[in-house]
Design a protein around this motif. Structure first.
Motif, PDB file in Angstrom:
ATOM      1  N   ILE A 181       0.831  -1.200   0.000  1.00  0.00           N
ATOM      2  CA  ILE A 181       0.000   0.000   0.000  1.00  0.00           C
ATOM      3  C   ILE A 181       0.866   1.250   0.000  1.00  0.00           C
ATOM      4  CG2 ILE A 181      -1.627   1.365   1.391  1.00  0.00           C
ATOM      5  CD1 ILE A 181      -2.888  -1.264   2.298  1.00  0.00           C
ATOM      6  N   MET A 182       1.956   1.222   0.763  1.00  0.00           N
ATOM      7  CA  MET A 182       2.855   2.369   0.823  1.00  0.00           C
ATOM      8  C   MET A 182       3.450   2.678  -0.549  1.00  0.00           C
ATOM      9  SD  MET A 182       5.946   2.946   3.519  1.00  0.00           S
ATOM     10  CE  MET A 182       4.801   2.550   4.838  1.00  0.00           C
ATOM     11  N   LEU A 183       3.802   1.642  -1.275  1.00  0.00           N
ATOM     12  CA  LEU A 183       4.328   1.825  -2.623  1.00  0.00           C
ATOM     13  C   LEU A 183       3.273   2.447  -3.530  1.00  0.00           C
ATOM     14  CD1 LEU A 183       6.546   1.392  -4.727  1.00  0.00           C
ATOM     15  CD2 LEU A 183       5.731  -0.951  -5.008  1.00  0.00           C
ATOM     16  N   ALA A 184       2.042   1.961  -3.420  1.00  0.00           N
ATOM     17  CA  ALA A 184       0.955   2.487  -4.245  1.00  0.00           C
ATOM     18  C   ALA A 184       0.615   3.932  -3.873  1.00  0.00           C
ATOM     19  CB  ALA A 184      -0.287   1.601  -4.094  1.00  0.00           C
ATOM     20  N   VAL A 185       0.615   4.225  -2.575  1.00  0.00           N
ATOM     21  CA  VAL A 185       0.282   5.579  -2.119  1.00  0.00           C
ATOM     22  C   VAL A 185       1.318   6.595  -2.580  1.00  0.00           C
ATOM     23  CG1 VAL A 185       0.068   7.059  -0.072  1.00  0.00           C
ATOM     24  CG2 VAL A 185      -1.114   4.862  -0.152  1.00  0.00           C
ATOM     25  N   THR A 186       2.602   6.254  -2.441  1.00  0.00           N
ATOM     26  CA  THR A 186       3.650   7.185  -2.868  1.00  0.00           C
ATOM     27  C   THR A 186       3.592   7.421  -4.375  1.00  0.00           C
ATOM     28  OG1 THR A 186       5.234   5.346  -2.992  1.00  0.00           O
ATOM     29  CG2 THR A 186       5.216   6.657  -0.968  1.00  0.00           C
ATOM     30  N   LEU A 187       3.291   6.376  -5.137  1.00  0.00           N
ATOM     31  CA  LEU A 187       3.121   6.548  -6.579  1.00  0.00           C
ATOM     32  C   LEU A 187       1.924   7.441  -6.878  1.00  0.00           C
ATOM     33  CD1 LEU A 187       3.875   2.978  -7.989  1.00  0.00           C
ATOM     34  CD2 LEU A 187       5.119   5.085  -8.506  1.00  0.00           C
ATOM     35  N   GLY A 188       0.853   7.272  -6.100  1.00  0.00           N
ATOM     36  CA  GLY A 188      -0.322   8.124  -6.270  1.00  0.00           C
ATOM     37  C   GLY A 188      -0.014   9.582  -5.994  1.00  0.00           C
ATOM     38  N   VAL A 189       0.779   9.827  -4.952  1.00  0.00           N
ATOM     39  CA  VAL A 189       1.173  11.199  -4.624  1.00  0.00           C
ATOM     40  C   VAL A 189       2.020  11.801  -5.747  1.00  0.00           C
ATOM     41  CG1 VAL A 189       2.559  12.609  -3.040  1.00  0.00           C
ATOM     42  CG2 VAL A 189       1.039  10.841  -2.134  1.00  0.00           C
ATOM     43  N   THR A 190       2.921  10.990  -6.302  1.00  0.00           N
ATOM     44  CA  THR A 190       3.765  11.458  -7.412  1.00  0.00           C
ATOM     45  C   THR A 190       2.920  11.828  -8.624  1.00  0.00           C
ATOM     46  OG1 THR A 190       5.646  10.106  -6.709  1.00  0.00           O
ATOM     47  CG2 THR A 190       5.609  10.806  -8.997  1.00  0.00           C
ATOM     48  N   VAL A 191       1.949  10.988  -8.953  1.00  0.00           N
ATOM     49  CA  VAL A 191       1.072  11.265 -10.101  1.00  0.00           C
ATOM     50  C   VAL A 191       0.211  12.498  -9.830  1.00  0.00           C
ATOM     51  CG1 VAL A 191      -0.859  10.378 -11.465  1.00  0.00           C
ATOM     52  CG2 VAL A 191       1.028   8.865 -10.852  1.00  0.00           C
ATOM     53  N   CYS A 192      -0.348  12.593  -8.634  1.00  0.00           N
ATOM     54  CA  CYS A 192      -1.178  13.753  -8.288  1.00  0.00           C
ATOM     55  C   CYS A 192      -0.361  15.044  -8.326  1.00  0.00           C
ATOM     56  CB  CYS A 192      -1.789  13.564  -6.903  1.00  0.00           C
ATOM     57  SG  CYS A 192      -3.081  12.309  -6.838  1.00  0.00           S
ATOM     58  N   GLY A 193       0.883  14.960  -7.862  1.00  0.00           N
ATOM     59  CA  GLY A 193       1.752  16.133  -7.894  1.00  0.00           C
ATOM     60  C   GLY A 193       1.977  16.623  -9.313  1.00  0.00           C
ATOM     61  N   ALA A 194       2.168  15.669 -10.239  1.00  0.00           N
ATOM     62  CA  ALA A 194       2.364  16.033 -11.646  1.00  0.00           C
ATOM     63  C   ALA A 194       1.101  16.662 -12.226  1.00  0.00           C
ATOM     64  CB  ALA A 194       2.756  14.797 -12.449  1.00  0.00           C
ATOM     65  N   LEU A 195      -0.059  16.123 -11.856  1.00  0.00           N
ATOM     66  CA  LEU A 195      -1.320  16.666 -12.366  1.00  0.00           C
ATOM     67  C   LEU A 195      -1.605  18.054 -11.787  1.00  0.00           C
ATOM     68  CD1 LEU A 195      -3.530  13.441 -12.217  1.00  0.00           C
ATOM     69  CD2 LEU A 195      -2.403  14.462 -14.210  1.00  0.00           C
ATOM     70  N   ILE A 196      -1.282  18.254 -10.522  1.00  0.00           N
ATOM     71  CA  ILE A 196      -1.473  19.567  -9.896  1.00  0.00           C
ATOM     72  C   ILE A 196      -0.588  20.603 -10.574  1.00  0.00           C
ATOM     73  CG2 ILE A 196      -1.099  20.894  -7.770  1.00  0.00           C
ATOM     74  CD1 ILE A 196      -1.965  18.404  -6.215  1.00  0.00           C
ATOM     75  N   GLY A 197       0.614  20.178 -10.959  1.00  0.00           N
ATOM     76  CA  GLY A 197       1.532  21.093 -11.626  1.00  0.00           C
ATOM     77  C   GLY A 197       1.014  21.590 -12.961  1.00  0.00           C
ATOM     78  N   LEU A 198       0.049  20.859 -13.538  1.00  0.00           N
ATOM     79  CA  LEU A 198      -0.531  21.275 -14.811  1.00  0.00           C
ATOM     80  C   LEU A 198      -1.478  22.465 -14.659  1.00  0.00           C
ATOM     81  CD1 LEU A 198      -1.362  17.791 -16.400  1.00  0.00           C
ATOM     82  CD2 LEU A 198       0.450  19.360 -17.085  1.00  0.00           C
TER      83      LEU A 198
END
Length: 245
Positions: A23-40
């Motif tokens: 779950i920790m691996l999935a959550v950190t990946l989710g945060v990375t993806v969300c961060g990229a989308l927020i940057g848009l």
């Protein structure tokens, strides 16, 4: 060496078999993806250059994700197994204590590498999509991940040393968080002594991403980290060999 590999393989299976670390691996990946989308979002509160996003993610891993997951893993694989007397069963397999300990630490390093690489590569993919293949130095990003193995191993050995000292998982994790926070704060308050604190070298990869690489300073930093690595592993091994079960 074969025994060490067997120990590490068993511990890697144990780590990925536990749901919270998946779950920790999935959550950190989710945060990375969300961060990229927020940057848009042009008017977003959080703004950053898409070219630098992989390095931003790597810095977050170095200073936050790796330390806390390493402390959690060390407490689970070492201190919690002390509590449950699982070490007695492991020692009946005729593995030496030191090799068992090194196998656990090696498994933690591998998990941290997978966690870091997955997040940085995800960030790199978004950067390439948003900025183009010529805007990001792919080799420098990947080399930064490789170099991060050294400070990761040093921190994992630090977490392992603290876990060997403690009799419970909660105390090991609590002591680790307090020690990491204290050493980091010490380096910020007294900047003159930051050079002798291993936490100052967690993001050593930053030395290779500029135009002019300070080779002497980089090599010195690597040797300092390796020195801390040997000290923590030696201390943990000596304490573990003397521990009674």
């Amino acid at each position: 060496m074969n025994t060490l590999c067997i120990c590490a393989k068993n511990e890697i299976y144990k780590i990925f078999h536990r749901e919270k670390y998946r779950i920790m691996l999935a959550v950190t990946l989710g945060v990375t993806v969300c961060g990229a989308l927020i940057g848009l979002i042009s008017n977003s509160v959080i703004s950053f250059s898409s070219q630098n996003y992989p390095y931003a993610v790597l810095s977050l891993c170095c200073y936050l994700v790796i330390p806390f997951t390493a402390l959690m893993l060390a407490s689970d694989l070492i201190s919690v197994e002390f509590e449950r007397n699982e070490w007695k069963l492991l020692l009946t397999r005729h593995f030496s204590r030191t090799k068992l300990l090194l196998g656990k630490l090696a498994a933690i390093v591998i998990y941290e590498l997978v966690l870091t690489a997955a997040n940085v590569i995800a960030a790199l993919i978004f950067s390439l999509i948003l900025s183009g293949f010529t805007s990001v130095n792919i080799f420098a990003v990947l080399m930064s991940v490789v170099i991060t193995i050294i400070p990761t191993a040093a921190f994992v050995s630090f977490a392992g040393f603290l876990s060997v000292l403690c009799k419970s998982g909660i105390s090991a994790f609590g002591l680790g968080v307090a020690a990491y926070g204290g050493v980091t704060l010490l380096g910020l308050v007294f900047s003159k002594i930051s050079g002798i604190l291993f936490t100052s070298y967690l993001a050593v990869y930053k030395m290779i991403i500029g135009q002019d690489i300070p080779i002497f300073r980089f090599v010195l930093s690597v040797f300092i980290l390796l020195g801390f690595l040997l000290v923590f592993i030696s201390g943990a091994s000596i304490r573990f060999e003397k521990r009674e079960f």
